[in-house]
Design a protein around this motif. Structure first.
Motif, PDB file in Angstrom:
ATOM      1  N   TRP A 132       8.471  10.927 -14.191  1.00 57.68           N
ATOM      2  CA  TRP A 132       7.863   9.809 -14.904  1.00 57.68           C
ATOM      3  C   TRP A 132       8.699   8.536 -14.790  1.00 57.68           C
ATOM      4  O   TRP A 132       8.183   7.426 -14.876  1.00 57.68           O
ATOM      5  CB  TRP A 132       7.655  10.159 -16.382  1.00 57.68           C
ATOM      6  CG  TRP A 132       8.928  10.499 -17.090  1.00 57.68           C
ATOM      7  CD1 TRP A 132       9.512  11.732 -17.195  1.00 57.68           C
ATOM      8  CD2 TRP A 132       9.799   9.591 -17.772  1.00 57.68           C
ATOM      9  NE1 TRP A 132      10.688  11.649 -17.898  1.00 57.68           N
ATOM     10  CE2 TRP A 132      10.890  10.346 -18.274  1.00 57.68           C
ATOM     11  CE3 TRP A 132       9.767   8.221 -18.022  1.00 57.68           C
ATOM     12  CZ2 TRP A 132      11.930   9.778 -18.988  1.00 57.68           C
ATOM     13  CZ3 TRP A 132      10.808   7.655 -18.738  1.00 57.68           C
ATOM     14  CH2 TRP A 132      11.871   8.434 -19.218  1.00 57.68           C
ATOM     15  N   ILE A 133      10.003   8.666 -14.547  1.00 60.99           N
ATOM     16  CA  ILE A 133      10.896   7.507 -14.459  1.00 60.99           C
ATOM     17  C   ILE A 133      10.858   6.844 -13.077  1.00 60.99           C
ATOM     18  O   ILE A 133      11.385   5.756 -12.891  1.00 60.99           O
ATOM     19  CB  ILE A 133      12.342   7.940 -14.814  1.00 60.99           C
ATOM     20  CG1 ILE A 133      13.195   6.718 -15.103  1.00 60.99           C
ATOM     21  CG2 ILE A 133      12.945   8.804 -13.727  1.00 60.99           C
ATOM     22  CD1 ILE A 133      14.544   7.030 -15.696  1.00 60.99           C
ATOM     23  N   PHE A 134      10.191   7.455 -12.121  1.00 61.15           N
ATOM     24  CA  PHE A 134      10.223   6.988 -10.735  1.00 61.15           C
ATOM     25  C   PHE A 134       9.617   5.594 -10.577  1.00 61.15           C
ATOM     26  O   PHE A 134       8.542   5.310 -11.081  1.00 61.15           O
ATOM     27  CB  PHE A 134       9.467   7.958  -9.823  1.00 61.15           C
ATOM     28  CG  PHE A 134       9.594   7.590  -8.378  1.00 61.15           C
ATOM     29  CD1 PHE A 134      10.618   8.096  -7.604  1.00 61.15           C
ATOM     30  CD2 PHE A 134       8.711   6.703  -7.784  1.00 61.15           C
ATOM     31  CE1 PHE A 134      10.755   7.738  -6.277  1.00 61.15           C
ATOM     32  CE2 PHE A 134       8.838   6.328  -6.461  1.00 61.15           C
ATOM     33  CZ  PHE A 134       9.870   6.853  -5.708  1.00 61.15           C
ATOM     34  N   GLU A 135      10.319   4.735  -9.850  1.00 60.65           N
ATOM     35  CA  GLU A 135       9.813   3.414  -9.458  1.00 60.65           C
ATOM     36  C   GLU A 135      10.466   3.025  -8.140  1.00 60.65           C
ATOM     37  O   GLU A 135      11.610   3.412  -7.870  1.00 60.65           O
ATOM     38  CB  GLU A 135      10.211   2.338 -10.474  1.00 60.65           C
ATOM     39  CG  GLU A 135       9.518   2.394 -11.803  1.00 60.65           C
ATOM     40  CD  GLU A 135       9.966   1.253 -12.695  1.00 60.65           C
ATOM     41  OE1 GLU A 135       9.592   0.090 -12.408  1.00 60.65           O
ATOM     42  OE2 GLU A 135      10.713   1.514 -13.649  1.00 60.65           O
ATOM     43  N   TRP A 136       9.755   2.229  -7.357  1.00 59.68           N
ATOM     44  CA  TRP A 136      10.350   1.627  -6.176  1.00 59.68           C
ATOM     45  C   TRP A 136      10.969   0.293  -6.576  1.00 59.68           C
ATOM     46  O   TRP A 136      10.453  -0.403  -7.452  1.00 59.68           O
ATOM     47  CB  TRP A 136       9.304   1.371  -5.095  1.00 59.68           C
ATOM     48  CG  TRP A 136       8.707   2.593  -4.477  1.00 59.68           C
ATOM     49  CD1 TRP A 136       7.397   2.978  -4.541  1.00 59.68           C
ATOM     50  CD2 TRP A 136       9.373   3.579  -3.678  1.00 59.68           C
ATOM     51  NE1 TRP A 136       7.212   4.144  -3.827  1.00 59.68           N
ATOM     52  CE2 TRP A 136       8.416   4.538  -3.292  1.00 59.68           C
ATOM     53  CE3 TRP A 136      10.689   3.753  -3.244  1.00 59.68           C
ATOM     54  CZ2 TRP A 136       8.732   5.641  -2.505  1.00 59.68           C
ATOM     55  CZ3 TRP A 136      11.006   4.857  -2.464  1.00 59.68           C
ATOM     56  CH2 TRP A 136      10.038   5.787  -2.104  1.00 59.68           C
ATOM     57  N   GLN A 137      12.034  -0.098  -5.911  1.00 64.83           N
ATOM     58  CA  GLN A 137      12.628  -1.408  -6.086  1.00 64.83           C
ATOM     59  C   GLN A 137      11.637  -2.456  -5.584  1.00 64.83           C
ATOM     60  O   GLN A 137      10.801  -2.172  -4.725  1.00 64.83           O
ATOM     61  CB  GLN A 137      13.925  -1.465  -5.285  1.00 64.83           C
ATOM     62  CG  GLN A 137      14.886  -2.512  -5.732  1.00 64.83           C
ATOM     63  CD  GLN A 137      16.290  -2.237  -5.207  1.00 64.83           C
ATOM     64  OE1 GLN A 137      16.579  -1.173  -4.696  1.00 64.83           O
ATOM     65  NE2 GLN A 137      17.156  -3.214  -5.349  1.00 64.83           N
ATOM     66  N   GLU A 138      11.733  -3.665  -6.069  1.00 65.94           N
ATOM     67  CA  GLU A 138      10.761  -4.698  -5.725  1.00 65.94           C
ATOM     68  C   GLU A 138      10.780  -5.080  -4.243  1.00 65.94           C
ATOM     69  O   GLU A 138       9.746  -5.225  -3.623  1.00 65.94           O
ATOM     70  CB  GLU A 138      11.027  -5.947  -6.574  1.00 65.94           C
ATOM     71  CG  GLU A 138       9.952  -6.988  -6.426  1.00 65.94           C
ATOM     72  CD  GLU A 138      10.154  -8.148  -7.380  1.00 65.94           C
ATOM     73  OE1 GLU A 138       9.880  -9.288  -6.954  1.00 65.94           O
ATOM     74  OE2 GLU A 138      10.575  -7.923  -8.521  1.00 65.94           O
ATOM     75  N   LEU A 188       0.822  -1.210   0.000  1.00 64.21           N
ATOM     76  CA  LEU A 188       0.000   0.000   0.000  1.00 64.21           C
ATOM     77  C   LEU A 188       0.858   1.262   0.000  1.00 64.21           C
ATOM     78  O   LEU A 188       0.588   2.211  -0.751  1.00 64.21           O
ATOM     79  CB  LEU A 188      -0.933   0.004   1.215  1.00 64.21           C
ATOM     80  CG  LEU A 188      -2.061  -1.023   1.178  1.00 64.21           C
ATOM     81  CD1 LEU A 188      -2.688  -1.190   2.564  1.00 64.21           C
ATOM     82  CD2 LEU A 188      -3.113  -0.630   0.147  1.00 64.21           C
ATOM     83  N   LEU A 189       1.899   1.281   0.831  1.00 63.99           N
ATOM     84  CA  LEU A 189       2.776   2.451   0.902  1.00 63.99           C
ATOM     85  C   LEU A 189       3.501   2.687  -0.424  1.00 63.99           C
ATOM     86  O   LEU A 189       3.502   3.808  -0.956  1.00 63.99           O
ATOM     87  CB  LEU A 189       3.790   2.293   2.034  1.00 63.99           C
ATOM     88  CG  LEU A 189       3.233   2.335   3.451  1.00 63.99           C
ATOM     89  CD1 LEU A 189       4.274   1.851   4.454  1.00 63.99           C
ATOM     90  CD2 LEU A 189       2.761   3.741   3.803  1.00 63.99           C
ATOM     91  N   LYS A 190       4.088   1.634  -0.963  1.00 60.19           N
ATOM     92  CA  LYS A 190       4.859   1.782  -2.194  1.00 60.19           C
ATOM     93  C   LYS A 190       3.955   2.034  -3.407  1.00 60.19           C
ATOM     94  O   LYS A 190       4.223   2.943  -4.199  1.00 60.19           O
ATOM     95  CB  LYS A 190       5.717   0.534  -2.435  1.00 60.19           C
ATOM     96  CG  LYS A 190       6.884   0.426  -1.457  1.00 60.19           C
ATOM     97  CD  LYS A 190       7.588  -0.914  -1.517  1.00 60.19           C
ATOM     98  CE  LYS A 190       8.263  -1.205  -2.807  1.00 60.19           C
ATOM     99  NZ  LYS A 190       9.028  -2.478  -2.787  1.00 60.19           N
ATOM    100  N   GLY A 191       2.916   1.239  -3.550  1.00 59.75           N
ATOM    101  CA  GLY A 191       2.042   1.362  -4.723  1.00 59.75           C
ATOM    102  C   GLY A 191       1.332   2.699  -4.796  1.00 59.75           C
ATOM    103  O   GLY A 191       1.326   3.362  -5.841  1.00 59.75           O
ATOM    104  N   ASN A 192       0.729   3.107  -3.692  1.00 64.32           N
ATOM    105  CA  ASN A 192      -0.013   4.375  -3.696  1.00 64.32           C
ATOM    106  C   ASN A 192       0.910   5.572  -3.854  1.00 64.32           C
ATOM    107  O   ASN A 192       0.568   6.550  -4.534  1.00 64.32           O
ATOM    108  CB  ASN A 192      -0.854   4.509  -2.429  1.00 64.32           C
ATOM    109  CG  ASN A 192      -2.028   3.565  -2.415  1.00 64.32           C
ATOM    110  OD1 ASN A 192      -2.519   3.130  -3.450  1.00 64.32           O
ATOM    111  ND2 ASN A 192      -2.496   3.230  -1.230  1.00 64.32           N
TER     112      ASN A 192
END
Length: 148
Positions: free
Chosen positions: A90-96, A73-77
């Motif tokens: 736009w390039i932002f992503e969290w590591q798995e 929930l924290l990472k996805g939202n």
């Protein structure tokens, strides 16, 4: 009798490839936003902080929520919010992966202080070294590639 639980977790998660994507301007908006995500999902964020490539959250998780779901929930939202709000990110992503380490109530004060002092802490210590310290402290086995 009512059910009572105390599940305090010190959670750590990084940007994909540990890129320095969390700028100071983004930090001032992201930390409170993560607290809001927690609140909306019946969690309590006791501290949120970090540096350009990773975040620390001390969160109290209700009995109805698993640690994995809380992190999701924290990472996805937050990732969705960053993409919707800051088109330049736009390039932002969290590591798995993530780290989630339980703490007792007596450790809250020190953990909050630790999270609030992340910028200073990471002038001397890398995220990899930090994670190794956490894993050893909690008696967890790991292989070097797990820290990439």
């Amino acid at each position: 009798m009512h059910s009572f639980t105390s599940c305090l977790m010190h959670c750590v998660f990084a940007t994909k490839e540990r890129r320095a994507l969390i700028t100071p301007d983004l930090q001032t908006r992201l930390w409170p936003y993560l607290g809001g995500i927690a609140r909306e999902n019946k969690m309590t964020a006791l501290a949120v902080g970090g540096v350009a490539d990773h975040v620390h959250v001390l969160v109290s998780i209700p009995a109805t929520l698993s640690v994995a779901k809380a992190i999701q929930l924290l990472k996805g939202n937050s990732s969705k919010w960053i993409h919707d709000t800051f088109k330049e990110h736009w390039i932002f992503e969290w590591q798995e992966g993530y780290g989630a380490f339980s703490i007792g109530i007596s450790g809250v004060k020190d953990t909050v202080k630790y999270i609030q002092n992340q910028a200073e802490h990471h002038r001397k210590t890398s995220l990899k070294e930090e994670l190794e310290t956490f894993l050893k402290k909690h008696g967890m086995e790991y292989v070097e590639r797990d820290l990439e």
